[in-house]
Motif scaffolding. Structure first.
Motif, PDB file in Angstrom:
ATOM      1  N   LEU A  30      37.074  46.796  41.653  1.00  0.00           N
ATOM      2  CA  LEU A  30      37.533  48.179  41.798  1.00  0.00           C
ATOM      3  C   LEU A  30      38.625  48.291  42.863  1.00  0.00           C
ATOM      4  CD1 LEU A  30      34.170  50.189  41.585  1.00  0.00           C
ATOM      5  CD2 LEU A  30      36.038  50.175  39.910  1.00  0.00           C
ATOM      6  N   LEU A  31      38.407  47.626  44.001  1.00  0.00           N
ATOM      7  CA  LEU A  31      39.403  47.662  45.078  1.00  0.00           C
ATOM      8  C   LEU A  31      40.713  47.020  44.640  1.00  0.00           C
ATOM      9  CD1 LEU A  31      37.234  46.799  48.229  1.00  0.00           C
ATOM     10  CD2 LEU A  31      38.154  49.030  47.561  1.00  0.00           C
ATOM     11  N   ALA A  32      40.624  45.934  43.871  1.00  0.00           N
ATOM     12  CA  ALA A  32      41.836  45.281  43.375  1.00  0.00           C
ATOM     13  C   ALA A  32      42.591  46.207  42.426  1.00  0.00           C
ATOM     14  CB  ALA A  32      41.482  43.976  42.667  1.00  0.00           C
ATOM     15  N   GLY A  33      41.844  46.990  41.649  1.00  0.00           N
ATOM     16  CA  GLY A  33      42.498  47.940  40.755  1.00  0.00           C
ATOM     17  C   GLY A  33      43.203  49.056  41.502  1.00  0.00           C
ATOM     18  N   VAL A  34      42.592  49.531  42.585  1.00  0.00           N
ATOM     19  CA  VAL A  34      43.167  50.641  43.349  1.00  0.00           C
ATOM     20  C   VAL A  34      44.284  50.170  44.273  1.00  0.00           C
ATOM     21  CG1 VAL A  34      42.676  52.404  45.087  1.00  0.00           C
ATOM     22  CG2 VAL A  34      41.047  51.991  43.237  1.00  0.00           C
ATOM     23  N   ILE A  35      44.028  49.085  45.002  1.00  0.00           N
ATOM     24  CA  ILE A  35      44.970  48.647  46.047  1.00  0.00           C
ATOM     25  C   ILE A  35      46.036  47.705  45.497  1.00  0.00           C
ATOM     26  CG2 ILE A  35      45.160  47.428  48.250  1.00  0.00           C
ATOM     27  CD1 ILE A  35      42.280  48.346  48.857  1.00  0.00           C
ATOM     28  N   LEU A  36      45.613  46.728  44.698  1.00  0.00           N
ATOM     29  CA  LEU A  36      46.553  45.728  44.182  1.00  0.00           C
ATOM     30  C   LEU A  36      47.098  46.086  42.795  1.00  0.00           C
ATOM     31  CD1 LEU A  36      44.689  42.450  45.242  1.00  0.00           C
ATOM     32  CD2 LEU A  36      46.379  43.776  46.526  1.00  0.00           C
ATOM     33  N   LYS A  37      46.635  47.231  42.263  1.00  0.00           N
ATOM     34  CA  LYS A  37      47.101  47.713  40.942  1.00  0.00           C
ATOM     35  C   LYS A  37      46.785  46.728  39.814  1.00  0.00           C
ATOM     36  CE  LYS A  37      48.812  51.185  43.185  1.00  0.00           C
ATOM     37  NZ  LYS A  37      48.064  52.472  43.203  1.00  0.00           N
ATOM     38  N   GLU A  38      45.689  45.975  39.962  1.00  0.00           N
ATOM     39  CA  GLU A  38      45.260  45.095  38.879  1.00  0.00           C
ATOM     40  C   GLU A  38      44.549  45.928  37.815  1.00  0.00           C
ATOM     41  OE1 GLU A  38      42.958  41.844  40.289  1.00  0.00           O
ATOM     42  OE2 GLU A  38      44.542  41.063  41.606  1.00  0.00           O
ATOM     43  N   LYS A  39      44.896  45.687  36.562  1.00  0.00           N
ATOM     44  CA  LYS A  39      44.350  46.491  35.475  1.00  0.00           C
ATOM     45  C   LYS A  39      42.922  46.051  35.136  1.00  0.00           C
ATOM     46  CE  LYS A  39      48.758  47.666  33.290  1.00  0.00           C
ATOM     47  NZ  LYS A  39      49.567  47.625  32.039  1.00  0.00           N
ATOM     48  N   LEU A  40      42.061  47.054  34.923  1.00  0.00           N
ATOM     49  CA  LEU A  40      40.690  46.796  34.497  1.00  0.00           C
ATOM     50  C   LEU A  40      40.528  47.278  33.061  1.00  0.00           C
ATOM     51  CD1 LEU A  40      38.729  48.025  37.653  1.00  0.00           C
ATOM     52  CD2 LEU A  40      39.087  45.663  36.949  1.00  0.00           C
ATOM     53  N   THR A  41      39.879  46.463  32.247  1.00  0.00           N
ATOM     54  CA  THR A  41      39.638  46.845  30.861  1.00  0.00           C
ATOM     55  C   THR A  41      38.460  47.821  30.794  1.00  0.00           C
ATOM     56  OG1 THR A  41      38.081  45.045  30.430  1.00  0.00           O
ATOM     57  CG2 THR A  41      40.433  44.569  30.120  1.00  0.00           C
ATOM     58  N   LEU A  42      38.313  48.484  29.651  1.00  0.00           N
ATOM     59  CA  LEU A  42      37.192  49.406  29.464  1.00  0.00           C
ATOM     60  C   LEU A  42      35.858  48.665  29.544  1.00  0.00           C
ATOM     61  CD1 LEU A  42      38.503  51.738  26.598  1.00  0.00           C
ATOM     62  CD2 LEU A  42      38.195  52.299  29.024  1.00  0.00           C
ATOM     63  N   ILE A  43      35.825  47.433  29.038  1.00  0.00           N
ATOM     64  CA  ILE A  43      34.590  46.650  29.106  1.00  0.00           C
ATOM     65  C   ILE A  43      34.231  46.336  30.556  1.00  0.00           C
ATOM     66  CG2 ILE A  43      33.557  44.403  28.550  1.00  0.00           C
ATOM     67  CD1 ILE A  43      35.022  44.455  25.908  1.00  0.00           C
ATOM     68  N   GLN A  44      35.250  45.986  31.361  1.00  0.00           N
ATOM     69  CA  GLN A  44      34.995  45.711  32.773  1.00  0.00           C
ATOM     70  C   GLN A  44      34.490  46.959  33.493  1.00  0.00           C
ATOM     71  OE1 GLN A  44      38.922  44.124  33.677  1.00  0.00           O
ATOM     72  NE2 GLN A  44      38.039  42.093  34.053  1.00  0.00           N
ATOM     73  N   LEU A  45      35.106  48.110  33.212  1.00  0.00           N
ATOM     74  CA  LEU A  45      34.664  49.364  33.829  1.00  0.00           C
ATOM     75  C   LEU A  45      33.241  49.710  33.391  1.00  0.00           C
ATOM     76  CD1 LEU A  45      37.932  51.473  33.486  1.00  0.00           C
ATOM     77  CD2 LEU A  45      36.935  50.585  35.608  1.00  0.00           C
ATOM     78  N   PHE A  46      32.931  49.433  32.137  1.00  0.00           N
ATOM     79  CA  PHE A  46      31.576  49.672  31.635  1.00  0.00           C
ATOM     80  C   PHE A  46      30.573  48.788  32.379  1.00  0.00           C
ATOM     81  CE2 PHE A  46      28.273  48.560  28.395  1.00  0.00           C
ATOM     82  CZ  PHE A  46      27.652  49.808  28.361  1.00  0.00           C
ATOM     83  N   GLY A  47      30.919  47.522  32.586  1.00  0.00           N
ATOM     84  CA  GLY A  47      30.044  46.623  33.321  1.00  0.00           C
ATOM     85  C   GLY A  47      29.847  47.062  34.762  1.00  0.00           C
TER      86      GLY A  47
END
Length: 299
Positions: A101-118
């Motif tokens: 989550l932090l990598a998605g917010v700070i480093l702008k790494e994209k998370l897939t819907l499956i990853q968010l679901f997990g």
């Protein structure tokens, strides 16, 4: 995977799982922050004489001394002193989805819907665990979640830092964490030296196992295996650590089991597995293991 390497993987995750038992034993004789302090002293003594750092690496290691040394390890030891080994291991496992989550917010790494679901499933496990009597108070939960956040933040720092060899990083962040944890122990705990002098074998075993077996030996083997095999093939095995920690806590320490703990633990581990395991990469590695390994080794 060669059988000997598979057995090494199982040995590493077993060492990490038993570390929670060793910590609980050590905490019977020693205050948690002082035990953490002694752990860092032993790691530094073992690794510092054989490693060197550059001036460019110094500020990053100082940051890791706080996030990984103090936030993660110190608060883990304090938190485990108030709960059982398995619950502590499961909650700290949340460091992985928090890091994503932090990598998605700070480093702008994209998370897939499956990853968010997990990630959502793993966080729901925390909600269930709050009903377990193994978590006596909200602040114990907060300590362990902060420990998980310390691990997650440390991963982001490592990503941005200049290259540092794993054991060099372990040795020097331990060395730099010594004054931070030592001062905190001195301010908040009492009779540390007396406790150390009168500690039984459990106290010393807790220090030495956590420092040498869990940090130096296990991480050396783990990083050696990561050099031989695809990361996505090796990393899922780390999810066995909290599972084994719960089992060992019950068998060795006599920890209790209840539905909150069972369901909450399963949700955290299952959700983390969904978030981190790249099934497509695993299938490719299973079909073309030599090709996957060759791609990994290409510069």
């Amino acid at each position: 995977m060669a059988l000997r390497h598979f057995l090494l993987v199982l040995m590493v995750v077993t060492i990490w799982a038993f570390n929670n038992v060793a910590i609980k034993w050590g905490l019977l004789d020693l205050p948690p922050l002082f035990m953490t302090f002694m752990r860092f002293v032993v790691v530094a003594l073992v690794l510092i004489p054989f490693t060197r750092i550059t001036r460019a690496q110094l500020p990053w290691l100082a940051a890791l001394a706080f996030t990984f040394g103090f936030m993660h390890f110190s608060l883990l030891f304090v938190g485990i002193s108030y709960t059982d080994a398995g619950t502590g291991a499961v909650l700290v496992q949340l460091g992985t989805p928090i890091a994503m989550l932090l990598a998605g917010v700070i480093l702008k790494e994209k998370l897939t819907l499956i990853q968010l679901f997990g990630i959502a499933i793993s966080l729901s496990g925390v909600v269930v665990l709050t009903g377990s009597p193994t978590i006596p108070s909200w602040w114990v939960l907060a300590l362990l979640l902060t420990s998980a956040c310390g691990w997650a933040i440390s991963n982001l720092i490592v990503k941005k830092a200049p290259p540092i060899k794993p054991l060099t990083m372990t040795g020097w962040l331990s060395f730099m964490a010594i004054p931070i944890v030592g001062v905190t122990s001195w301010l908040t705990e009492a009779h540390q030296i007396d406790a150390l002098l009168h500690a039984s074998w459990r106290g010393w075993f807790g220090i030495l196992y956590s420092a040498i077996a869990s940090s130096v030996v296990a991480y050396s083997l783990w990083y050696a295996l990561l050099k031989k095999y695809n990361v996505n093939l090796i990393m899922p095995y780390s999810l066995l650590t909290p599972v084994l920690a719960v089992v060992m806590g019950v068998l060795v320490l006599g920890d209790s089991m209840n539905m909150f703990k069972i369901i909450g633990s399963l949700l955290v581990i299952f959700g983390t597995a969904i978030a981190v395991i790249n099934l497509r990469s695993l299938r490719m590695h299973a079909r073309f293991p030599r090709l996957s390994l060759r791609r990994k080794r290409q510069p």
